[in-house]
Write an enzyme that holds these catalytic residues in place. Structure first.
Site, PDB file in Angstrom:
ATOM      1  N   GLY A  57       0.890  -1.090   0.282  1.00  0.00           N
ATOM      2  CA  GLY A  57       0.037   0.022   0.051  1.00  0.00           C
ATOM      3  C   GLY A  57       0.795   1.250  -0.012  1.00  0.00           C
ATOM      4  O   GLY A  57       0.445   2.503   0.473  1.00  0.00           O
ATOM      5  N   HIS A  58       2.108   1.649  -0.564  1.00  0.00           N
ATOM      6  CA  HIS A  58       2.620   2.358  -1.084  1.00  0.00           C
ATOM      7  C   HIS A  58       3.445   2.310  -2.264  1.00  0.00           C
ATOM      8  O   HIS A  58       3.516   1.401  -2.663  1.00  0.00           O
ATOM      9  CB  HIS A  58       3.685   2.819   0.268  1.00  0.00           C
ATOM     10  CG  HIS A  58       4.302   1.048   0.006  1.00  0.00           C
ATOM     11  ND1 HIS A  58       5.122   0.237  -0.239  1.00  0.00           N
ATOM     12  CD2 HIS A  58       4.567   0.729   1.905  1.00  0.00           C
ATOM     13  CE1 HIS A  58       5.661  -0.325   0.460  1.00  0.00           C
ATOM     14  NE2 HIS A  58       4.643  -0.745   1.386  1.00  0.00           N
ATOM     15  N   SER A  59       4.248   2.817  -2.452  1.00  0.00           N
ATOM     16  CA  SER A  59       5.138   3.715  -4.074  1.00  0.00           C
ATOM     17  C   SER A  59       6.570   3.391  -3.377  1.00  0.00           C
ATOM     18  O   SER A  59       6.786   4.090  -2.123  1.00  0.00           O
ATOM     19  CB  SER A  59       4.866   4.645  -4.474  1.00  0.00           C
ATOM     20  OG  SER A  59       5.491   4.609  -6.155  1.00  0.00           O
TER      21      SER A  59
END
Ligand code: T46
Length: 144
Positions: A57-59
């Site tokens: 749930g991130h980059s």
């Protein structure tokens, strides 16, 4: 549906790793900079994921990585800010290469599912974008 900008997602790809077949059991290996397009700096693994839970749930700004299902299976959902693709990982000799600038979530872990992650950088919280709206803004800046 994919737009022309989904070509950024084309950089996310399955890499088939060497397999040494052996009646004693098979063996797969990775060498920094050889089978993977980055220098290996760190490894971590995710395991004992309860049914229905999601990881990621991130980059990342800089980090490249290779995700391998060394046990069981799970899905990796990747997004370039507009388009999504889902990869199912379930073979210990296949890794999913994810370059920087791609949002990812991991879900649908099987019982015994283990995600090995080989990455290019030391752990640094400032490398993360954990807010999806902020991530989409950085994608628009990149495209302009
Ligand atoms: C990714 C997905 C697939 C550390 O102290 N060192 C580390 O090397 C890592 C990876 C994490 N941590 C700490 C930071 C947090 O307090 O472990 C805790 C959980 O990390 P996080 O919430 O980032 O875990 P995930 O599953 O959301 O994400 C991880 C990786 O961080 C990320 O890079 O791509 O797995």
């Amino acid at each position: 549906m994919n737009t022309p900008d989904s070509r950024q997602l084309d950089a996310v790809k399955i890499i088939t790793l060497p397999r040494i077949h052996d009646p004693r059991g098979n063996l797969t290996f990775v060498e920094s900079g050889a089978q993977i397009p980055f220098s290996l700096n760190r490894a971590y693994w995710i395991y004992d994921v309860p049914a229905g839970e999601e990881r990621g749930g991130h980059s990342h700004h800089e980090m490249s990585q290779l995700l391998i299902a060394v046990g069981g299976s799970f899905n990796v959902n990747v997004c370039d800010g507009e388009n999504w693709r889902t990869f199912t990982l379930n073979r210990p000799y296949e890794g999913l290469f994810i370059p920087p600038g791609i949002w990812r979530t991991l879900d649908n872990f099987s019982s015994g599912g283990v995600c090995l992650s080989l990455v290019s950088t030391p752990y640094e919280e400032s490398d993360y974008i954990r807010d999806f709206e902020e991530f989409k803004k950085t994608c628009r800046k990149t495209i302009q």
